[in-house]
Design an enzyme around this catalytic site. Structure first.
Site, short mmCIF file in Angstrom:
data_model
loop_
_atom_site.label_atom_id
_atom_site.label_comp_id
_atom_site.label_asym_id
_atom_site.label_seq_id
_atom_site.Cartn_x
_atom_site.Cartn_y
_atom_site.Cartn_z
N HIS A 105 1.00 -1.15 0.06
CA HIS A 105 -0.09 -0.08 -0.02
C HIS A 105 0.90 1.32 0.10
O HIS A 105 0.79 2.18 -0.78
CB HIS A 105 -0.95 0.10 1.26
CG HIS A 105 -1.67 1.27 1.41
ND1 HIS A 105 -1.54 2.06 2.49
CD2 HIS A 105 -2.87 1.96 0.83
CE1 HIS A 105 -2.13 3.18 2.50
NE2 HIS A 105 -3.08 2.81 1.53
N GLU A 134 2.05 1.88 -3.27
CA GLU A 134 1.22 2.37 -4.36
C GLU A 134 1.08 4.07 -4.04
O GLU A 134 0.80 4.67 -5.17
CB GLU A 134 -0.29 1.94 -4.11
CG GLU A 134 -1.46 2.33 -4.58
CD GLU A 134 -2.60 2.52 -3.57
OE1 GLU A 134 -3.32 3.68 -3.55
OE2 GLU A 134 -3.03 1.64 -3.14
N HIS A 135 1.13 4.30 -2.84
CA HIS A 135 1.10 5.84 -2.55
C HIS A 135 2.43 6.70 -3.26
O HIS A 135 2.44 7.57 -4.05
CB HIS A 135 1.36 6.38 -1.12
CG HIS A 135 0.09 6.44 -0.35
ND1 HIS A 135 -0.30 7.52 -0.04
CD2 HIS A 135 -0.78 5.32 -0.16
CE1 HIS A 135 -1.74 7.12 0.86
NE2 HIS A 135 -1.98 5.80 0.25
N GLU A 138 -3.36 8.38 7.60
CA GLU A 138 -4.18 7.43 7.06
C GLU A 138 -4.39 6.44 7.96
O GLU A 138 -5.69 5.78 8.18
CB GLU A 138 -3.82 6.97 5.64
CG GLU A 138 -4.86 6.08 4.83
CD GLU A 138 -4.59 5.53 3.57
OE1 GLU A 138 -5.33 4.84 2.71
OE2 GLU A 138 -3.36 5.83 3.01
#
Length: 411
Positions: free
Chosen positions: A34, A37-38, A112
């Site tokens: 994840h 992905e950022h 997040e």
């Protein structure tokens, strides 16, 4: 590469799918898929992060990415005439991220994670997965942990990208007003620098545990409860019967749980069921969010409905309504180029059987009441399911869980 032409639309949705997600991570890597992905949005050798954003805004399109248990996808949707301008950007981001501003993005992801920790309606499903698949990647949250993300280095992220973003582990998918030959030519030209080496990705076989109760005491206004249990893999031929069962139980406004818990008694705003499939396993679940005053009664009703669907004959009109609902939702969803791109891209990447709409409808129509009842007995009985719960009082949770499974409450 896979494409689907949709006559009559003016858009194209295109995605670069990579066969890596949280299921491929070791505990010390939890959340790195994840995080990577950022970092795809943090610049390339030819575009700064701001220039990437400006370019897609100038195209009038949308660009985004997502990470799942077994995939990562970078995608955009633009006017058909702008595909030649969008795909070079997308390909550049996927294969040449420069990892610029890693420390800044680390803080973004940590925020997040903090937001996720503050949202029990989101977190409860991961707690249920943890109960169903204990001590394994399939049971860990995709977003990862603050401990791992807080210490991951640029070298580790670069190595992870180099090891997983390889040609044999990638699929380009496009749907809309587009010709297959054009997307093929663009893909071969723009992604020619992707490594031909096979991916390092290996995941451990799924190993569902015994039913367990996971309680997290937290000062919340509602109690959030999720029942979870092993389900069907994504290629299991019974998956269409499972979709019908899910629709009957809690997947629609006329479903039993929605009607009995919300509409007739007003015990909850949010209640429903779901099912998800992976390569070698699956998970089914029921979610409830309610206040303490209603928690016990709502759990009693959920337990009763789960037992009833496996014991009593399924009325013909209810079966018919569930099938028609599934068919309508399927056909209406296929009017979107993004939905079609997601369907074909995920299927090819994960080696899922790719059926035509007519074939899916035919299989849904073939589901019988006996098929539904058999699955309910095998996977949806409350005594065979784990329970995860978040709320202020652990005693109140255990008291309510006793209506679902006395064995769990007593454990």
């Amino acid at each position: 590469m896979v494409t689907e032409s949709i006559p009559g639309v003016r858009s194209v949705a295109v995605g670069v799918w990579i066969g890596v997600g949280s299921r491929f991570e070791r505990p010390a890597e939890a959340g790195i898929s994840h995080f990577l992905e950022h970092m795809l949005f943090k610049g390339t050798p030819t575009h700064s992060p701001e220039e990437i954003a400006q370019a897609f805004d100038a195209l009038g399109g949308e660009v985004n990415a997502a990470t799942g248990k077994d995939y990562t996808v970078l995608y955009c949707r633009v006017l058909d005439e702008l595909l030649d301008r969008a795909m070079p950007l997308l390909a550049d981001m996927a294969q040449r991220p420069v990892m610029r501003d890693l420390e800044q993005e680390r803080e973004v992801v940590l925020e997040e994670i903090a937001m996720y920790e503050d949202d029990p309606q989101d977190q409860i499903h991961d707690l249920a997965s943890e109960a169903v698949f204990p001590d394994q990647a399939l049971g860990r949250p995709v977003i990862g942990t603050a401990e791992v993300i807080g210490g991951v280095t640029e070298a580790v992220v670069r190595d992870y990208h180099r090891g997983h973003y390889t040609a044999p582990n990638m699929v380009v998918a496009a749907a809309g007003n587009v010709a297959h030959e054009r997307v093929l030519e663009l893909s071969e030209r723009l992604l020619r620098e992707v490594s031909p080496q096979r991916s390092e990705g290996v995941f451990e076989p799924a190993a569902p545990g015994r039913p367990a109760l996971v309680v997290k005491e937290k000062a919340t206004e509602q109690y959030h409860v999720c029942l979870g249990g092993p389900g069907l893999s994504r290629n299991d031929p019974r998956r269409h019967a499972q979709s019908v069962l899910d629709t009957v139980l809690g997947g629609s406004m006329s479903s039993r749980l929605f009607q009995e818990v919300r509409e007739k008694r007003g015990l909850a705003y949010s209640v429903g069921s779901y099912a998800v499939g992976y390569a070698d396993a699956g998970q089914v679940g029921v979610y409830l969010g309610t206040r303490e005053d209603n928690l016990g009664v709502a759990c009693e009703i959920i337990g009763a409905e789960l037992r009833r669907i496996g014991e009593e004959p399924l009325p013909a009109d209810e079966l018919r309504r569930a099938k028609d609902h599934l068919k309508g939702r399927l056909v209406l969803g296929m009017e979107s180029s993004s939905t079609r791109m997601n369907r074909i891209g995920r299927a090819v990447l994960t080696d899922t059987e790719l059926l035509t709409i007519d074939e899916i409808v035919e299989r849904v129509e073939a589901v019988t009441a006996d098929d539904v009842i058999a699955l309910a007995r095998e996977h949806w009985h409350p005594d065979a399911m784990s329970v995860a719960a978040i709320g202020p009082k652990g005693d109140a949770i255990r008291s309510a869980v006793a209506a679902l499974s006395p064995q769990l409450a007593a454990a």
